[in-house]
Design an enzyme around this catalytic site. Sequence first.
Site, PDB file in Angstrom:
ATOM      1  N   SER A  14     -31.254  -8.267  -9.203  1.00  0.00           N
ATOM      2  CA  SER A  14     -32.459  -7.571  -9.678  1.00  0.00           C
ATOM      3  C   SER A  14     -33.554  -8.465 -10.248  1.00  0.00           C
ATOM      4  CB  SER A  14     -32.078  -6.521 -10.727  1.00  0.00           C
ATOM      5  OG  SER A  14     -31.528  -5.387 -10.093  1.00  0.00           O
ATOM      6  N   SER A  26     -33.992  -1.567 -14.919  1.00  0.00           N
ATOM      7  CA  SER A  26     -33.717  -2.114 -13.592  1.00  0.00           C
ATOM      8  C   SER A  26     -33.590  -1.021 -12.535  1.00  0.00           C
ATOM      9  CB  SER A  26     -32.444  -2.970 -13.610  1.00  0.00           C
ATOM     10  OG  SER A  26     -32.453  -3.910 -12.558  1.00  0.00           O
ATOM     11  N   LYS A  67     -36.963  -8.234  -8.729  1.00  0.00           N
ATOM     12  CA  LYS A  67     -38.010  -7.319  -9.177  1.00  0.00           C
ATOM     13  C   LYS A  67     -39.190  -8.077  -9.804  1.00  0.00           C
ATOM     14  CE  LYS A  67     -35.021  -3.266  -9.902  1.00  0.00           C
ATOM     15  NZ  LYS A  67     -33.701  -3.723  -9.462  1.00  0.00           N
TER      16      LYS A  67
END
Length: 407
Positions: free
Chosen positions: A108, A165, A111
């Site tokens: 993640s 997240s 991102k």
Amino acid sequence: MIAFPTVPAAAQKTTHKTVAAQKTKADIPCPKPNVAKPAGIPPRPVPPADNPVDSTVGGDSLATHGLIIPGGAKKPPAVTATTWIVADLDTGEVLGACGPHVYQTPASVQKTLLAATVIDKLDPKQTMTVVRGDLDIEVNSSAVGLVVGGKYPISTLWLGLMLNSGNDAANALARLAGGGGSDGVAKTVAAMNAEAQRLGAYQTHAVTPSGLDGKGQFTSAYDLALIARKDFANADFRKYVLTKSAQMPAQPQLKKKGFQFQNENKLIFNYPGAMGGKTGFTTVARHSYVGAAQRNGRRLVVTLLGAEAHPLRGWQQGAALLDWGFALPKDSSVGTLITPDEVAQQKATAEARTESTTAPKAVAPSIRSASGRDLTTVIAAGGIALALAGTPLLLLLTQRRRRRRLR
């Protein structure tokens, strides 16, 4: 994946000789804690082959799978992260690293690339409506709790992305930034890859906007530092990642109540001067982390990949490395974070050189030797051959390293 020659202007001078030396130079092992790896970890994806030129982006000394720290510096803390880097957000100096250009899977922390690509393209005050495709995420993966037909401010999506997240928030933001249609996510992923190239993050290739595992998806600790440098230059990003909790608005038309969600990055709760960052985990990528902090007028960023959560969680490993970085003298450096301006300049130089060696030449009067051979043709062909042979060397030569502040 790489669309143009990738030697940065900020890298130290690199020649065929130094590249050859790098192949035989033994890597210095990175400090690791004496703990066993968890059982049942799936095999890592096979990464692309190392590119000797890309491995020297930011400086020749960064072309290692092992440890690189300034001479005389204290040994960095032992962490389970497979690769990491500590750098100065303002000067761009790399203070130390472990395998900075080694390919890894991002989870993640990808991102942060989504944010670097589209955060300025979406109005945070605008309200959007969630569609079913936004919830097309891996079962049991992280989600902030968007509902189909729900109406949310885009600022709430950013908070859901960075704090919780949310992979559902990642899809929604990517779709909107890509025009809002069914191909919006794909367009944004393409834009993310273009942005990575613009930043000089040549080892980064996104397949999903969220960081959920995808075939051919890779990044490196160095690339994440470049991406983070752009992110932390953005006031909205800094505000989002420092938010400790946020409220998901109720959806009365759908009979859904609102709820509160928390920031999963514990650095902001426990580390003095923390500026925020992003956590990440998948069973394939393991734990990844990006974090930044400021102390005594210095702003440092740490990125790490391929870590385990025992004996220290990702953010704790980041905190230990930040402490190590802040303890170094301000002029410490083993390399630099290149800037987009340097990337653009190098690309323009490479393209100009290519054009100059391939452009049609005016026809000159024929010059013949005593044997009758056309020497004009021989000379012209030889000149082009020399120019083409010299192009790789030109691309390997770089400007002297200099400190810059990010604009």
